[in-house]
Design a protein around this motif. Structure first.
Motif, PDB file in Angstrom:
ATOM      1  N   ASN A  65       0.860  -1.184   0.000  1.00 48.16           N
ATOM      2  CA  ASN A  65       0.000   0.000   0.000  1.00 48.16           C
ATOM      3  C   ASN A  65       0.897   1.236   0.000  1.00 48.16           C
ATOM      4  N   THR A  66       1.665   1.382  -1.074  1.00 47.21           N
ATOM      5  CA  THR A  66       2.627   2.482  -1.155  1.00 47.21           C
ATOM      6  C   THR A  66       1.945   3.844  -1.195  1.00 47.21           C
ATOM      7  N   GLY A  67       0.696   3.906  -1.684  1.00 47.18           N
ATOM      8  CA  GLY A  67      -0.017   5.168  -1.739  1.00 47.18           C
ATOM      9  C   GLY A  67      -0.303   5.748  -0.374  1.00 47.18           C
ATOM     10  N   ASP A  68      -0.277   4.911   0.656  1.00 54.67           N
ATOM     11  CA  ASP A  68      -0.470   5.376   2.022  1.00 54.67           C
ATOM     12  C   ASP A  68       0.863   5.564   2.731  1.00 54.67           C
ATOM     13  N   ASN A  69       1.946   5.649   1.932  1.00 56.49           N
ATOM     14  CA  ASN A  69       3.295   5.870   2.446  1.00 56.49           C
ATOM     15  C   ASN A  69       3.714   4.762   3.413  1.00 56.49           C
ATOM     16  N   LYS A  70       3.439   3.516   2.986  1.00 58.14           N
ATOM     17  CA  LYS A  70       3.804   2.351   3.790  1.00 58.14           C
ATOM     18  C   LYS A  70       4.825   1.495   3.057  1.00 58.14           C
ATOM     19  N   LEU A  71       5.726   0.913   3.834  1.00 61.54           N
ATOM     20  CA  LEU A  71       6.719  -0.006   3.293  1.00 61.54           C
ATOM     21  C   LEU A  71       6.299  -1.462   3.456  1.00 61.54           C
ATOM     22  N   ASP A  72       5.084  -1.685   3.951  1.00 61.29           N
ATOM     23  CA  ASP A  72       4.602  -3.046   4.221  1.00 61.29           C
ATOM     24  C   ASP A  72       4.617  -3.923   2.979  1.00 61.29           C
ATOM     25  N   TYR A  73       4.927  -5.187   3.213  1.00 62.93           N
ATOM     26  CA  TYR A  73       4.671  -6.249   2.239  1.00 62.93           C
ATOM     27  C   TYR A  73       4.017  -7.363   3.047  1.00 62.93           C
TER      28      TYR A  73
END
Length: 250
Positions: A65-73
């Protein structure tokens, strides 16, 4: 004249019920929260209660969810979420494998609804970039943030109603990186009310409406740096723990 005592009794009963809603005390005839059996007690190991590593709160269900400025995978690996400790570890590509559980899509498909009270106890993370949260989601919205936390603001919890608007930055010296906090949220029709460590800290006076319902999400995200610092280069893992999560229904 003979009817006045009955009218007075009715007025007093109405007043007690009203003040009970305002103060969070049980109305006449309602059992105290501690005496009610919860309608949902989280068992993070349960594959019928929870789905791991996937959420429609993320584009296409994840994993990013890169649009929410997250690095999660997002990963389904049970060691990242199903022990009750939600973990994130750095990947070679710069993203972070991260744990997420949701009731959406599970066999039980549990949803919180208007009037429910959620209680939880969590241990906050210490590492910069950690972004833990307990929140709700359904059909592209219906989001209430039980809490969000960022260790760069070490004494601050973010409490938000994205359904009808309303939020509070709650500061307390008892909120610390690595510390334990007790949370309680009542999803009221006209007001969502938050308690932290047993103290009522915010009533948004907006509420969720009569027919609101939503799935639960528990996860650890990782900040990419736009709004809060990204993890330090030498940090390769982070975590936060959820000791319990239960939902009561009046």
């Amino acid at each position: 004249m003979g009817k006045e005592p009955l009218v007075l009794t009715q007025v007093l009963s109405w007043f007690r019920r009203l003040t009970g809603r305002i103060t969070g005390t049980p109305a006449d005839g309602a059992a105290p929260l501690s005496a009610r059996a919860p309608v949902f007690t989280a068992d993070f190991r349960s594959t019928t209660q929870w789905v791991a590593g996937r959420s429609w709160a993320y584009p296409n269900g994840g994993p990013t969810n890169t649009g929410d400025n997250k690095l999660d995978y997002l990963v389904a690996d049970p060691s990242y979420s199903r022990t009750g400790t939600f973990r994130a570890t750095r990947r070679p590509d710069g993203k972070w494998n991260a744990g997420l559980l949701t009731t959406e899509g599970s066999e039980e498909a549990f949803m919180v609804r208007t009037g429910d009270v959620l209680e939880s106890r969590v241990r906050l993370p210490s590492e910069l970039g950690a972004w833990p949260a307990i929140w709700t989601w359904r059909d592209g919205g219906n989001e209430i943030d039980v809490f969000e936390y960022h260790p760069d603001n070490p004494d601050l919890l973010e409490l938000s109603n994205h359904v009808k608007g309303g939020s509070r930055y709650h500061r307390d010296s008892a909120i610390t990186p690595g510390g334990w906090i007790d949370l309680k949220v009542e999803f009221g029709t006209r007001s969502v009310v938050w308690w932290v460590n047993g103290t009522r800290v915010f009533a948004d006076r907006r509420g969720v409406g009569r027919n609101w319902r939503a799935y639960l999400i528990v996860n650890l995200s990782v900040c990419a740096g736009r709004y809060h610092p990204a993890p330090d280069p030498g940090v390769s893992q982070m975590s936060y723990a959820v000791e319990y999560l239960r939902v009561h229904r009046p």
